[in-house]
Design an enzyme around this catalytic site. Sequence first.
Site, PDB file in Angstrom:
ATOM      1  N   ASP A 157       1.035  -1.109   0.025  1.00  0.00           N
ATOM      2  CA  ASP A 157       0.078  -0.014  -0.091  1.00  0.00           C
ATOM      3  C   ASP A 157       0.974   1.198   0.095  1.00  0.00           C
ATOM      4  O   ASP A 157       1.983   1.389   0.612  1.00  0.00           O
ATOM      5  CB  ASP A 157      -1.020   0.106   1.201  1.00  0.00           C
ATOM      6  CG  ASP A 157      -1.860   1.188   1.248  1.00  0.00           C
ATOM      7  OD1 ASP A 157      -2.789   1.180   0.819  1.00  0.00           O
ATOM      8  OD2 ASP A 157      -1.663   2.008   2.162  1.00  0.00           O
ATOM      9  N   GLU A 204       1.458  -0.448  -5.051  1.00  0.00           N
ATOM     10  CA  GLU A 204       0.493   0.479  -5.194  1.00  0.00           C
ATOM     11  C   GLU A 204       1.390   1.858  -5.658  1.00  0.00           C
ATOM     12  O   GLU A 204       1.527   2.647  -4.765  1.00  0.00           O
ATOM     13  CB  GLU A 204      -0.526   0.706  -4.138  1.00  0.00           C
ATOM     14  CG  GLU A 204      -1.711   1.391  -4.728  1.00  0.00           C
ATOM     15  CD  GLU A 204      -2.004   2.510  -3.595  1.00  0.00           C
ATOM     16  OE1 GLU A 204      -2.955   3.301  -4.068  1.00  0.00           O
ATOM     17  OE2 GLU A 204      -1.471   2.997  -2.750  1.00  0.00           O
TER      18      GLU A 204
END
Length: 531
Positions: free
Chosen positions: A231, A267
Amino acid sequence: MRTRKGRERVQFSLSLGKNMKFLILVTLFGLSLAQHNPQLKSGRTAIVHLFEWRWADIAAECERFLGPNGFGGVQISPPNEHIIVSSPWRPWWQRYQPISYNLCSRSGSEAELRDMITRCNNVGVNIYVDAVINHMCGSGGGEGTHSSCGSWFSASKKDFPSVPYSSLDFNDNKCKTGSGEIENYNDPYQVRDCRLVGLLDLALEKEYVRGKVADFMNKLIDMGVAGFRVDASKHMWPGDVDTIYRRLNNLNTKWFPSGARPFIFQEVIDLGGEAISYTDYVHLGRVTEFKYGAKLGKVFRKWDEEKLFYTRTWGEGWSFMSDGNAVVFVDNHDNQRGHGAGGSSIITFWDSRLYKMAVGYMLAHPYGVTRVMSSYRWNRNFVNGKDQNDWMGPPSNTNGSTKSVSVNPDQTCGDGWVCEHRWRQITNMVIFRNVVNGQPQINWWDNQSNQVAFGRGDRGFIVFNNDDWTLNVTLNTGMSGGTYCDVISGQKEGNTCTGKQILVSHDGNAHFKISNLDEDPFVAIHAESKI
Ligand code: AAO
């Protein structure tokens, strides 16, 4: 093309002895390229994101549906301890605010997590963890035990005793903006050293913090996970995450070949025009290609004068990152509700007819590692184009606990769970992708508008009609003669088709007629849908 060759070499190495393979991977490509390999089991090719599902439901889904239907892996929601937010009430995004690396979350306990990983692995389905390692909770997260394992913490004092992290473990001294926030995405120092939407930014340059993060990820690897979605990777310095990735254990040999590295997909939102580019991260693992869904949305919606036939060069020809570096998706948990990036062109389950076509296109096309989204419904409430309910969490009981996923007699899901991955057209295209795996894209045809077709070697063929008139054409499918079941309007059951039948003559030609008014204006056949 360089990376395609790289992948062939990696595949070739699979047939060598296990130790030999490891040696070759490490010496020729370095540890990092090995982290591009999703480590999928036996011919499986697609990942599904079971967003906000409980561990017990995922375990059951692996056994009853994902395993038997050839899904390769599941991206799970963050498994570690997170803040519990009451205003708004239990939003989905509370799980992106870690409190510790204890493994109890809205999806279940550590025991349930372990049971799920074991049961999914046992039926050939990998687990990929959404790893939130850039930050802890928001600076306004208060103080107390409003956390999923009940651990005490203080956001204002930056005190997280269950890790433990103290105020020394955060970046605030490095951040140079007045607000302490990222104010300008064109300044890479701000993006990496300041707070993303108020989230307390961890000092990953510190040996101590790196150690805590690596321990957390290694615990999961030892439990049997196959890799990580990392993330907010854009907000971490590539050198810092590289150090952490290098400390990661090899995958658990109970389910993976010895020497197998965890799959890393980072990401990084890069639609162009910012200081930070995906190129800063591709040597470390794969990267999420956000241009893919944004562009595919425009193509299927026919915005900006896009036409489906322009996708003849889909992939690198559209300035996407190279095939071997990309994870691709039509929508994700952020941009299906206006968070993150991609904009209004993103197609989601709310536009189900277009969505099935777009996901079908992605799964038929050879580019990238594909991820299918599986969502829940929420009460959208648009005011001036913005959904006021973009925070709403998964279907829940009145006490805030997440509801179990119920399955209807027709195999769709109930109780607000959308289960796009169970829509026949999407499930069958996941199978299509497995059947054509490794085959080149050939026999392209288009009408210079929105009707296109292509094959994958002699293993599969797909035809789309996104024009406002009927498609009526004879095409070379490249497939062996015989009768095939279309896996979109139905499928093969026993020795009959529940939907359309396609007759391929001995020269490989077949006639296709697809009305623009059909429920799903596309047709797909593959070697295993032949009767
Ligand atoms: C919540 C509240 C906040 C509160 C905070 C702390 O909503 O109001 O301040 O708690 O208390 C999720 C939610 C957040 C939530 C957070 C924590 O989305 O709303 O905050 O959990 O609970 C950036 C990041 C990217 C991130 C994305 C959402 O780069 O990493 O924002 N995605 C991940 C997760 C996501 C999660 C987090 C990270 C945090 O997937 O679910 O947040 O763990 C530009 C930049 C992008 C940037 C976007 C959005 O994008 O390039 O990097 O993403 O802005 O800020 C065009 C441009 C495109 C641009 C876009 C949007 O499309 O081309 O580049 O416009 O402007």
